[in-house]
Design an enzyme around this catalytic site. Structure first.
Site, PDB file in Angstrom:
ATOM      1  N   PHE A  15       0.854  -1.183   0.000  1.00  0.00           N
ATOM      2  CA  PHE A  15       0.000   0.000   0.000  1.00  0.00           C
ATOM      3  C   PHE A  15       0.895   1.239   0.000  1.00  0.00           C
ATOM      4  CE2 PHE A  15      -3.612   2.613   1.103  1.00  0.00           C
ATOM      5  CZ  PHE A  15      -4.706   1.870   0.684  1.00  0.00           C
ATOM      6  N   HIS A  54     -15.591   0.392   4.853  1.00  0.00           N
ATOM      7  CA  HIS A  54     -15.070  -0.238   6.068  1.00  0.00           C
ATOM      8  C   HIS A  54     -16.044  -0.052   7.234  1.00  0.00           C
ATOM      9  CE1 HIS A  54     -11.023  -0.348   4.151  1.00  0.00           C
ATOM     10  NE2 HIS A  54     -10.729  -1.259   5.068  1.00  0.00           N
ATOM     11  N   GLU A  72      -9.017  -8.912   2.643  1.00  0.00           N
ATOM     12  CA  GLU A  72      -8.625  -8.145   1.466  1.00  0.00           C
ATOM     13  C   GLU A  72      -7.454  -8.815   0.743  1.00  0.00           C
ATOM     14  OE1 GLU A  72      -9.943  -3.694   2.979  1.00  0.00           O
ATOM     15  OE2 GLU A  72      -7.990  -4.468   3.576  1.00  0.00           O
ATOM     16  N   HIS A 131      -8.364  -1.256  13.179  1.00  0.00           N
ATOM     17  CA  HIS A 131      -7.677  -0.637  12.053  1.00  0.00           C
ATOM     18  C   HIS A 131      -8.289   0.717  11.700  1.00  0.00           C
ATOM     19  CE1 HIS A 131      -5.537  -0.195   8.328  1.00  0.00           C
ATOM     20  NE2 HIS A 131      -6.536  -0.540   7.543  1.00  0.00           N
ATOM     21  N   HIS A 166      -0.912  -5.329   6.904  1.00  0.00           N
ATOM     22  CA  HIS A 166      -1.862  -5.316   5.790  1.00  0.00           C
ATOM     23  C   HIS A 166      -1.158  -5.676   4.476  1.00  0.00           C
ATOM     24  CE1 HIS A 166      -4.993  -3.594   8.380  1.00  0.00           C
ATOM     25  NE2 HIS A 166      -3.941  -3.052   8.988  1.00  0.00           N
ATOM     26  N   ASP A 170      -8.585  -7.454   8.149  1.00  0.00           N
ATOM     27  CA  ASP A 170      -8.650  -6.199   8.889  1.00  0.00           C
ATOM     28  C   ASP A 170      -9.339  -6.441  10.221  1.00  0.00           C
ATOM     29  OD1 ASP A 170      -7.521  -4.732   6.862  1.00  0.00           O
ATOM     30  OD2 ASP A 170      -9.338  -3.648   6.319  1.00  0.00           O
ATOM     31  N   HIS A 196      -4.876 -10.419   3.672  1.00  0.00           N
ATOM     32  CA  HIS A 196      -4.900 -10.108   5.095  1.00  0.00           C
ATOM     33  C   HIS A 196      -6.317  -9.877   5.611  1.00  0.00           C
ATOM     34  CE1 HIS A 196      -4.885  -6.112   3.175  1.00  0.00           C
ATOM     35  NE2 HIS A 196      -5.568  -5.716   4.246  1.00  0.00           N
TER      36      HIS A 196
END
Length: 214
Positions: A18, A159, A171, A58, A48, A54, A52
Site C-alpha cells: 500500500f 469499512h 482483502e 484498524h 496489511h 482487517d 490479510h
C-alpha cells in the site's frame, strides 16, 4: 481427495505494498554455514501486506483487535461470486445470494490479480451493500482488491458500513483462478495481541457439486 486451492498472495520481496506503508522484506539473519546447524530468517512487513484480515481497530480506535475476533468467521462454507462486470459493486450485483444462507462471501472483481503491482484504481464497493449482506446473514466479506475503500479515502465509508453491520473483512485475495460457487474456506489471522490486522493464508476447497455454480 479434493485438493485445497491457495487464494493467498505469495509474500515476496518484490510484491507491491500500500502506498506509504511498510513493504515486505525477508532475509536470512543467520545461515546454516554460520550457525553450523540451521538457517534462521526474519521478515519485516505491514500487517496489511498481501492477503490479510482487517480488525475493527484498524479504522476505529475503540474497535476490537485481531486477537479478539471470532475465529469461526474465518472457517466454513463460503460463496465465491463473480462481479467482474460491475463497478461499483451494488446490491443489484449481490442479489443472487438472497436466501442462500451463506455467511461468508468472496467477491471476484474486475481487477486482475497481480501482487507485484499496486493498482492505479480499484473497483468500488457501494457502502449500501453492508446492510443487505447483514440481512442475508453474511458476517465475512472477502475481496480480491487491496481495500474495500479507495486507496486515498479518509472516510473509509465501506469499512465503517461493514463494521456497523457486524461484517469482518478479508482483502487482497487471489480469485482469478477460482470458479464461482460454494467452497470451504480457511483464512485464519494470526493471534497478534493488540494488532489492527494480520496476514492470512487463505485456502478454498470445493464442496462436491457446488463449485462452478452458486
Amino acid at each position: 481427495m479434493t485438493k485445497w486451492i491457495d487464494i493467498s498472495q505469495p509474500l515476496t520481496n518484490d510484491m507491491a505494498s500500500f502506498p506509504g506503508d511498510t513493504p515486505f522484506a525477508f532475509e536470512l539473519t543467520y545461515t546454516k554455514q554460520e550457525t553450523g546447524s540451521v538457517n534462521v530468517g526474519q521478515m519485516t512487513a505491514s500487517l496489511h501486506t498481501g492477503t490479510h484480515a482487517d480488525a475493527p481497530f484498524h479504522y476505529d480506535e475503540n474497535g476490537r483487535t485481531i486477537d479478539q475476533l471470532d475465529l469461526d468467521r474465518y472457517i466454513g462454507k463460503a460463496l465465491v461470486l463473480d462481479v467482474r462486470q460491475s463497478d461499483p459493486v451494488t446490491i443489484e450485483d449481490l442479489k443472487e445470494i438472497k436466501g442462500m444462507g451463506v455467511s461468508r462471501v468472496l467477491l471476484n472483481t474486475s481487477l486482475p490479480n497481480n501482487p507485484k503491482r499496486f493498482p492505479d484504481a480499484m473497483p468500488a464497493l457501494d457502502p449500501g451493500i453492508a446492510p443487505f449482506l447483514k440481512e442475508q446473514g453474511v458476517n465475512l466479506l472477502g475481496v480480491d482488491i487491496p481495500s474495500v475503500d479507495p486507496a486515498d479515502s479518509k472516510e473509509l465509508e465501506t469499512h465503517h458500513a461493514l463494521y456497523d453491520n457486524g461484517i469482518n473483512i478479508l482483502e487482497n485475495l487471489m480469485l482469478d483462478h477460482v470458479k464461482p460457487g460454494i467452497y470451504e474456506l480457511i483464512a485464519l489471522p494470526l493471534a497478534i495481541q493488540g494488532a489492527d490486522g494480520s496476514p492470512v493464508r487463505a485456502v478454498l476447497r470445493p464442496i462436491s457439486g457446488k463449485e462452478g455454480r452458486p
